[in-house]
Design a protein around this motif. Structure first.
Motif, PDB file in Angstrom:
ATOM      1  N   LEU A   1      -3.807  36.885  12.458  1.00 47.01           N
ATOM      2  CA  LEU A   1      -3.847  36.115  11.216  1.00 47.01           C
ATOM      3  C   LEU A   1      -4.044  34.624  11.456  1.00 47.01           C
ATOM      4  O   LEU A   1      -4.805  33.965  10.731  1.00 47.01           O
TER       5      LEU A   1
ATOM      6  N   LEU B   1      -1.569  45.228   5.362  1.00 44.42           N
ATOM      7  CA  LEU B   1      -2.646  44.668   6.170  1.00 44.42           C
ATOM      8  C   LEU B   1      -2.920  45.568   7.373  1.00 44.42           C
ATOM      9  O   LEU B   1      -2.010  46.183   7.928  1.00 44.42           O
TER      10      LEU B   1
ATOM     11  N   GLY C   1     -12.009  38.589   4.849  1.00 47.07           N
ATOM     12  CA  GLY C   1     -10.826  37.946   4.289  1.00 47.07           C
ATOM     13  C   GLY C   1     -10.920  37.749   2.793  1.00 47.07           C
ATOM     14  O   GLY C   1      -9.936  37.931   2.061  1.00 47.07           O
TER      15      GLY C   1
ATOM     16  N   LEU D   1      -7.646  34.134  12.484  1.00 45.85           N
ATOM     17  CA  LEU D   1      -8.519  34.368  11.333  1.00 45.85           C
ATOM     18  C   LEU D   1      -8.420  33.216  10.331  1.00 45.85           C
ATOM     19  O   LEU D   1      -9.413  32.852   9.689  1.00 45.85           O
TER      20      LEU D   1
ATOM     21  N   LEU E   1     -14.594  44.481   7.990  1.00 46.96           N
ATOM     22  CA  LEU E   1     -13.605  44.472   9.064  1.00 46.96           C
ATOM     23  C   LEU E   1     -14.092  45.306  10.245  1.00 46.96           C
ATOM     24  O   LEU E   1     -13.946  44.900  11.406  1.00 46.96           O
TER      25      LEU E   1
ATOM     26  N   GLU F   1      -5.663  42.907  11.753  1.00 41.49           N
ATOM     27  CA  GLU F   1      -5.570  41.672  10.977  1.00 41.49           C
ATOM     28  C   GLU F   1      -4.217  40.990  11.215  1.00 41.49           C
ATOM     29  O   GLU F   1      -4.151  39.773  11.407  1.00 41.49           O
TER      30      GLU F   1
ATOM     31  N   TRP G   1      -8.009  33.959   4.464  1.00 42.72           N
ATOM     32  CA  TRP G   1      -7.093  34.389   5.521  1.00 42.72           C
ATOM     33  C   TRP G   1      -5.848  33.508   5.575  1.00 42.72           C
ATOM     34  O   TRP G   1      -4.753  33.993   5.886  1.00 42.72           O
TER      35      TRP G   1
END
Length: 321
Positions: free
Chosen positions: A182, A174, A280, A185, A309, A178, A163
């Motif tokens: 970011l 993306l 990721g 993550l 996801l 996400e 990530w």
């Protein structure tokens, strides 16, 4: 639904000298070959029958097919040879090396397990059998019976940190969920390390998918393909397998981990972070060019990214963070 994997070289197209070495290791020439499907190696994976009536499972690969896979097969041989006979793992009978010029070939010969890969999609019944087998594997593999095996932190630090790389140069495609998270993550590896699960002392297979486990009569389960084995927490393999069940459809991963006493004892935030870390890893991998001899790998990663996801966002929405 067929097992995920890449096209495999037919056994008859292995170099004749390597097939002769396999015959010698078996003590009798191969007279019949039954191919097995699934798995991301471009080399053959077959059950062979010898002239004396005995059988074995044989897999082989060479650098002309893919330059990296022979190294993985050597790692698999090293780990499998050191596993105690009490674990549900087919015994390694021979590790063969053959080369010609710059070409290197590796062949592994195993005992045959009386079982087959579960038909896909997974059903609750077959997935529950696999989880029961994973629970027993984890308990039998604690403490880790293979001395010197690296921890998960030592083996997969960069993949679990994917990530951060995506945040540094976000791809245009993306998922919006996400994109909005970011930075958060990117801190997944730190949260996982702080929880201590990266340094557990259970033998972890690390690559649990439908093609890496076999189900036999009476619910017996065997685990194969140990190239990615590490030490880690006892619940990791069950979560990785539940990702496979989610990707192959047929079973709700939340229902599946709910059947595991190992996952129930884990910090639910850590489970969520592992699922997100895998998402990721696949998000980064699926955007790279296909490696030689593995034309289906990137599509597989894209499919598994979507499943991870979906499960990860569901757990975040449920407050399991």
């Amino acid at each position: 639904m067929s097992l995920p994997g890449s096209p495999r070289l037919p056994y008859a197209r292995l170099p004749a000298a390597l097939r002769a070495e396999i015959d010698a290791a078996l003590g009798s020439p191969v007279v019949a070959v039954s191919p097995r499907q699934g798995g991301f190696s471009p080399g053959p994976a077959v059950v062979v029958t010898c002239a004396d009536g005995r059988s074995a499972f044989v897999k082989a690969v060479g650098t002309p097919l893919n330059p990296e896979t022979p190294t993985l097969m050597r790692a698999e041989a090293e780990v499998t040879a050191r596993l105690p006979a009490t674990l549900p793992v087919p015994a390694l009978r021979a590790h063969l090396e053959w080369s010609e010029g710059a070409d290197e070939w590796v062949a592994l010969v195993f005992d045959v397990f009386d079982g087959e890969a579960a038909p896909l999609p997974w059903t609750p019944e077959t997935a529950a059998v696999a989880v029961a087998g994973l629970t027993e594997l984890a308990r039998s593999g604690t403490p880790c019976p293979v001395a010197g095996l690296p921890t998960l932190a030592e083996r997969v630090d960069m993949p679990l940190s994917s990530w951060s790389g995506l945040a540094a140069d976000p791809p245009a495609d993306l998922d919006p969920w996400e994109v909005q998270r970011l930075d958060w993550l990117g801190r997944v590896p730190d949260r996982l390390a702080a929880g201590g699960w990266l340094d557990g002392d259970t033998l972890v297979h690390g690559d649990l998918r439908a093609d890496n486990l076999l189900i036999g009569p009476g619910g017996a389960v065997a685990f194969v393909d140990w190239a990615w084995a590490v030490r880690g927490a006892d619940w990791i393999d069950t979560v990785l397998f539940s990702l496979d069940a989610a990707a192959q459809r047929g079973v709700d991963p939340e229902w599946l981990v709910g059947r595991s006493a190992l996952v129930a004892a884990a910090d639910p935030r850590q489970v969520t972070d592992l699922v997100l870390a895998m998402a990721g890893m696949w998000a980064a991998g699926m955007r790279r060019p296909a490696p030689p001899g593995l034309p289906t790998l990137r599509a597989f990663q894209r499919h598994f990214h979507a499943a991870a996801l979906a499960w990860g966002t569901r757990r975040v929405a449920a407050g399991l963070v």
